[in-house]
Structure formats: C-alpha cells, structure tokens
Motif scaffolding. Sequence first.
Motif, PDB file in Angstrom:
ATOM      1  N   ASN A  33      87.030  70.306 108.269  1.00  0.00           N
ATOM      2  CA  ASN A  33      87.021  70.996 109.523  1.00  0.00           C
ATOM      3  C   ASN A  33      88.013  71.018 110.502  1.00  0.00           C
ATOM      4  OD1 ASN A  33      86.802  68.449 110.252  1.00  0.00           O
ATOM      5  ND2 ASN A  33      84.912  68.674 111.594  1.00  0.00           N
ATOM      6  N   LYS A  34      89.078  70.096 110.155  1.00  0.00           N
ATOM      7  CA  LYS A  34      90.398  70.296 111.041  1.00  0.00           C
ATOM      8  C   LYS A  34      91.284  71.536 110.898  1.00  0.00           C
ATOM      9  CE  LYS A  34      88.947  66.618 113.378  1.00  0.00           C
ATOM     10  NZ  LYS A  34      87.429  66.448 112.751  1.00  0.00           N
ATOM     11  N   LYS A  37      89.504  74.315 112.629  1.00  0.00           N
ATOM     12  CA  LYS A  37      89.641  74.235 113.971  1.00  0.00           C
ATOM     13  C   LYS A  37      90.929  74.502 114.304  1.00  0.00           C
ATOM     14  CE  LYS A  37      86.915  70.991 115.933  1.00  0.00           C
ATOM     15  NZ  LYS A  37      86.107  69.682 116.058  1.00  0.00           N
ATOM     16  N   ASN A  62      91.359  61.893 112.786  1.00  0.00           N
ATOM     17  CA  ASN A  62      91.562  62.839 111.577  1.00  0.00           C
ATOM     18  C   ASN A  62      92.154  64.107 112.410  1.00  0.00           C
ATOM     19  OD1 ASN A  62      90.158  61.310 109.775  1.00  0.00           O
ATOM     20  ND2 ASN A  62      88.212  62.238 110.196  1.00  0.00           N
ATOM     21  N   GLY A 169      80.930  65.536 115.851  1.00  0.00           N
ATOM     22  CA  GLY A 169      81.809  64.496 116.845  1.00  0.00           C
ATOM     23  C   GLY A 169      81.918  65.097 118.200  1.00  0.00           C
ATOM     24  N   THR A 170      82.569  66.221 118.329  1.00  0.00           N
ATOM     25  CA  THR A 170      82.617  66.993 119.611  1.00  0.00           C
ATOM     26  C   THR A 170      81.724  68.157 119.684  1.00  0.00           C
ATOM     27  OG1 THR A 170      84.524  68.222 118.997  1.00  0.00           O
ATOM     28  CG2 THR A 170      84.971  65.890 120.188  1.00  0.00           C
ATOM     29  N   GLY A 171      81.201  68.440 118.413  1.00  0.00           N
ATOM     30  CA  GLY A 171      80.234  69.618 118.424  1.00  0.00           C
ATOM     31  C   GLY A 171      80.716  71.106 118.156  1.00  0.00           C
ATOM     32  N   THR A 173      82.238  71.946 115.153  1.00  0.00           N
ATOM     33  CA  THR A 173      81.850  72.512 113.724  1.00  0.00           C
ATOM     34  C   THR A 173      80.364  72.876 113.760  1.00  0.00           C
ATOM     35  OG1 THR A 173      83.417  70.924 113.034  1.00  0.00           O
ATOM     36  CG2 THR A 173      81.934  71.486 111.438  1.00  0.00           C
ATOM     37  N   THR A 276      82.984  67.364 105.567  1.00  0.00           N
ATOM     38  CA  THR A 276      83.980  67.916 106.374  1.00  0.00           C
ATOM     39  C   THR A 276      85.402  67.271 106.327  1.00  0.00           C
ATOM     40  OG1 THR A 276      82.866  66.692 108.167  1.00  0.00           O
ATOM     41  CG2 THR A 276      82.916  68.992 108.114  1.00  0.00           C
TER      42      THR A 276
HETATM   43  C1  LIG Z   1      86.413  65.590 113.234  1.00  0.00           C
HETATM   44  C2  LIG Z   1      85.269  65.519 112.398  1.00  0.00           C
HETATM   45  C3  LIG Z   1      84.127  65.598 112.557  1.00  0.00           C
HETATM   46  C4  LIG Z   1      83.358  66.229 113.741  1.00  0.00           C
HETATM   47  O1  LIG Z   1      83.665  67.387 114.209  1.00  0.00           O
HETATM   48  P1  LIG Z   1      83.471  68.132 115.571  1.00  0.00           P
HETATM   49  O2  LIG Z   1      83.551  69.630 115.244  1.00  0.00           O
HETATM   50  O3  LIG Z   1      84.300  67.284 116.447  1.00  0.00           O
HETATM   51  O4  LIG Z   1      81.817  68.100 115.961  1.00  0.00           O
HETATM   52  C5  LIG Z   1      83.316  65.710 111.580  1.00  0.00           C
HETATM   53  N1  LIG Z   1      83.685  65.309 110.314  1.00  0.00           N
HETATM   54  C6  LIG Z   1      84.947  64.954 110.123  1.00  0.00           C
HETATM   55  C7  LIG Z   1      85.472  64.517 108.506  1.00  0.00           C
HETATM   56  C8  LIG Z   1      85.935  64.884 111.083  1.00  0.00           C
HETATM   57  O5  LIG Z   1      87.105  64.506 110.924  1.00  0.00           O
END
Ligand SMILES: *Cc1c(COP(=O)(O)O)cnc(C)c1O
Length: 298
Positions: A33-34, A37, A62, A169-171, A173, A276
């Motif tokens: 997801n990084k 994003k 990450n 994590g922060t929402g 994704t 992710t």
């Molecule tokens: C950062 C991360 C998330 C969280 O994603 P958000 O968009 O912040 O909710 C989930 N899985 C992995 C592996 C991540 O690195």
Amino acid sequence: MDLLKKIDSSNIFLGDQVFMKSEYLIHPFISGNKYRKLKYNVLEAKKNKQTKLLTFGGAYSNHIAATAYAGEAFGFKTIGIIRGDELKGEIATNPTLKFANSCGMRFKFISREDYRKKTELDFIDKLRSEFGDFYLIPEGGTNSLAVKGCEEILTKNDQDFDFICCCVGTGGTISGLINASASHQKILGFPALKGDFLREDIRKFATNNNWDLITDYHFGGYGKIKPELITFINKFKKEHNIPLDPVYTGKMMYGVFDLLDKGCFSENSKILVIHTGGLQGISGMNIKLKQKGLPIIE
Ligand SMILES: *Cc1c(COP(=O)(O)O)cnc(C)c1O
C-alpha cells in the motif's frame, strides 16, 4: 520504475473461501500500500517542481522506508521526522533507519510530545524555516492523493468477492478500497492499533458505508506482539510460502482465520484479503524479540 504503469496484483488462492491479493510483491522497499499511497503524491510533487519530500513516522515505519527509497528513485531529497528523540543514536542499529539513511534520508528526531503536533500549522511552519520548502506527506502517507492511489488496488475482476479484508493503520488504504468497491461488497478493516478515532478518519475519505472495523486483533496495540502471533506467522509461511509482517498483515490474517474458525463468515461467501506488504519491518521486530528472549519470525 514507472509510476504510470498500471499494476494489478494477482490473487492467490489460500484455501476454502479465501484469496489473497499479493500487493506485497509490488516492490521490495516501496511495498504494497505504500506504493499505492506514494504514487500520486510523487507525481504531484514533481508537477509542483518540488525537490524535497518531508514526512513523519516511527523508527520501524514502512512508510519512512518507502518514502526514503521513492525519494531517491525519483530524484527528491527526503526528510524524516522521527518519533522519539532517544533514537538519535540508533541509525546504525535500527534496520529501517539504516535503510532510509542509505537512501539519503535526513532525520530529525523529536520527542513524543512534539510529535503530536505533526499536523499543526505552526509546527509545520517551523519545519519550513528549518528545512526550506518541501512537499509534505502526512504520517503513514495518508491524504486524498494516497486514497486515490489505493483505489487502484481493486480491479473489475475482484467484484465477485463478498468480503474484502485489510489492515488499518491511518485509514488511507481502507478508504481507497471502500471507494473502489461495489455496494454489495463489505470491506472489513483490522486496526493494528487501539483507538476509536479511526472510524472518524476513515469517514473523511470514504464515499460509501459498506465497511466495518474488527477491533479485536490488535494484540495489545501498535507494534505490540504476542508469542501466539509469531507462531501463527511462522506456520502461515510454512503452509503457504507467504511471509506476513508482525505489525499489520500478521494480525489481520490471524483475525480472518479466527473469524472463519468461529463461523462468522457464511460458507458460500468469498473473501479477499489484501497483503499490504510491510516485510521490511520483520528484521527490526526480530531484534526486539531476541532481546526479550522470545521466538523470532522465520
Ligand atoms: C502502513 C501499512 C498499513 C496501514 O495502512 P493505512 O493506510 O495507514 O491504514 C497496512 N499494512 C501495511 C503492511 C502497512 O505498511
């Protein structure tokens, strides 16, 4: 690396009703997801002729690793504002910071108290006077351009899934997944941390309400881990040859299988879990596990 190239990750069959979208294979450092994003943020920063990216994160983040790598790959200087001023001396021993540093990231270590000001305008202004102009990427990379990137995780071929499960994590994704889903689908988020603020954060970006959070699988909070989680991650890797990270995907997969065992999903429903990424965090976690005399992630 071509940001404009469309990436469709394949879905891997895990057994019974469960398939996994293999976003973790997108890239070894800008994983999962990084990548999604950062994509439109990097393009926006280029468009605005910015030369520096500044962002925030913890010492095992990450997002910090991904931003540092992306910065180097796309010709930006990068600045990481790191939570915890006690970490100053640990760049050489912390795998995430060491990696980010090798990509040219400059760090500023700040106290947890100051870190809480990370969205305040005054605080950002001070950073601008210290570092000059920069393109700001919020903690965890979540903003509307990040959500737009995460909307590309799902494709037309994913429409026959009833449930789509992801880590939160922060929402950012989950918001992208919600926006890209069909209304007959339900998006289930598994927060990796305690706290109820997440629902509110997701509502800021999500355009649909076909989602819910399953809050029982944070294992004590962000970055916290329990021996049964390590056992699960190691067993999952043996069985499927797929690594899970201890902060996000391990907890979500544990949760999905636990709910399956408890009969919470009807037998004819089809489930898609989103892997992710986050695998760069394993080595840092293993250092901590060894220090505590606990079994490590294999
Ligand atoms: C950062 C991360 C998330 C969280 O994603 P958000 O968009 O912040 O909710 C989930 N899985 C992995 C592996 C991540 O690195």
